[in-house]
Scaffold this motif. Sequence first.
Motif: not given
Lengths: 160, 593
Positions: A30, A96, A100, B247, B290
């Motif tokens: 990731l 992602k 999560n 990100y 996240s």
Amino acid sequence: MKINIITLFIILCGFTYGQEMLPNIELKTLSNSTISTQKIASENELIIISLWATWCVPCKNELDAVSDLYQDWIDETNVIYYAVSIDDSRTSNRIKPMINGKDWDFEILLDQNSDLKRAFGISTVPYTVIVKDQKVVYKHMGYTPGYEEELYNELLKYSN
Amino acid sequence: MKKTILTIIFTYSGLIFGQEPSQSSYFAPVLDNLSFSFESISQWYLNDSYVDSQGVNSIGDEKLRTTNYLRLDYSLDDNFSAGLQLESYAPENLLNMSNLYNKDLGIATYYLQYQKKGTSLTLGHFYEQFGSGLILRSWEDRFLGINTALRGIRLKFNLTENVSLTTLYGRQRKGFEISKGDIFGVNSEINISNIFNVSGQGNFTAGFSYVSKNETYERIQNESEMEIPEMVNAFSSRINFAHKNFYTNIEYVAKSKDLRLNVISAANGASFSESKTFKGNALLWTVGYSQKGFGLSYNFRRLENMRWFSERSYSYTVTNQTNQLSINYLPALVKQHDYSLANIYLYQTLPGLMVENYQDPLIKAGEIGQSIDLFYKFKKGSIIGGKYGTKVNLNMSYWAGLETKYNDPDPADYVTSDNLTYESDFLNFKNKLYSDLNLEIRKKWNRKLSSIFTYINLFYDKAYLETGFYDKVRAWIGVVDNTYKFGRGKSFRLELQHLSTNDDARNWVGGTAEFFFNSKFGLYINDSFNYEESNNPVDTKVHFYNTGFSYAKGASRLSINYGRQRGGLLCVGGICRQVSPNSGLTLNFTTSF
């Protein structure tokens, strides 16, 4: 000619069943670094590799179901579960937030151009394999509700 | 024909049930290093009064068609490997698939590879992707009937510990042949955080790519003096940054000048402008945050004149529905759904430059849009979370055609000239083509029962997206999907769907019932029914039903389906194509060793 191929195929089937080496394919993490399947298999005695995608409902059902049991599996078998996403750029930006958001604890890797999927010789996901000492000892295609129990029973066979 | 069917069925049953371990095989040492996979899709088209009433004999003479893939990979030792893929399309490719794949049996791809640590050298066919694929992606998708493998040479190596390079040259697969265009590419991936030893401040990587295509062009007209570029180049730069829970990625692609596609009229087909050339570009930006139980991501993408093929003539969508010979990968960035009614109005990406000639010409230059994804898990024990937690996903997207102004010095009625030029706005979302809002809630009630609730509200500009004189569609779809587990792998799933709209073919109702006897064997039946009269002649008061079973064991799976497929736009995996309706039996078998 076609019949010949099929015949050849049947003959080969008779011989090739059994343990096989895990194909060595480079995957992305990731954080965009590269890691090979050989490396993850050599660092851990017992792993599960499960190919999935953010758009695949049975895959998400499987990961949701295993997620509820995963801590017990680790405690009892020391297994590490690698969820390898085959999402391409169409959906890869959902990985992602999804893992999560769903609170999954799996190791997540990316197979962005389906190299591992191709090496496994499959065309649909989910696809789950158990790898013990770098050898593929169990394979399963698809997910049906409740299948996680069967996967756990298989796992017990290969844990020490 | 019966004999063929029997042979196929016999073979499959032998394959599925006949896998006994043979530990003491004489061939074992050799065969341990051999892996192979086989996939077969057969369709037997049957007579159907609805399909016949559509007035097109689209099926032709070949009612039974089968497509087979056999792939073999052999690793000689840790470093050397080789492989090939045989494909068979007998007596011809499946309905609605590309007729480039036209051999009863042929070698489709083959390769020889040397691999050691970070270095690999490949000769023959290979699949490759630079970055997210905006600039280059050669790939295979059997379900879509696409294979754009490159045939040539590829070298991958690490220049330093933190810089890896890929160089390649090849020609793209074109059925059982190769395309006329030469493709050359270089890609680099750089780990900047490691180079400057600042990993503590986040993970910072960059990538740069160059791809060129070389193809000759034969002029049809000789009026213009302009030199037509044989070489079309594209450059991509991208940056990825991630720090803790945050990100972001950004990628920009610039493509050099090339001819423009000119759609004269549906009947007369396409041609290219020979007096003016046009550049292309793409911009993609993702940002997200996240943490456990929460995820948020935002995407922006703008594409202008980015359709790119190893042979120019393949850029005409009508004659290349399945996107063969495509160099790059430009998927629609909308949420993909599994439910049948959610796939009737699905956005397909519009990345290319094309002029459609009507009284007022329509300049389609590309698209601009954005999407947002939110994931949240209500914790176990909370009021909404209940005993197991409740998972929610909200997704919204908005896509528009690029706003353009054109200038044509020599216009004629219903025809634009080759001297036409245009300008596009950089950030203009006004020309709305599609928008949607998706809400998905997953709830596990107890150990046995769980549900997925889905609500979709969408807008779909059918006139622009499907070319022609159609409605703009506003619709909402509701789906309730329940699964009950009986234990020991036995389960029942019931899914109910409804699509509500006053536009196009109006309301639909649909449903699926699926029963698994164990984790291997399952039966299902589903139906989508358009239950209202409407002006849409294709989808009025018609049932599209399917029933079948699947059996999976190990790495093998067999499924048989009988049913009627809807004609029109069929969307799978974000790629849509026009298909003709058909009825029949489909048999799919796949296995690997």
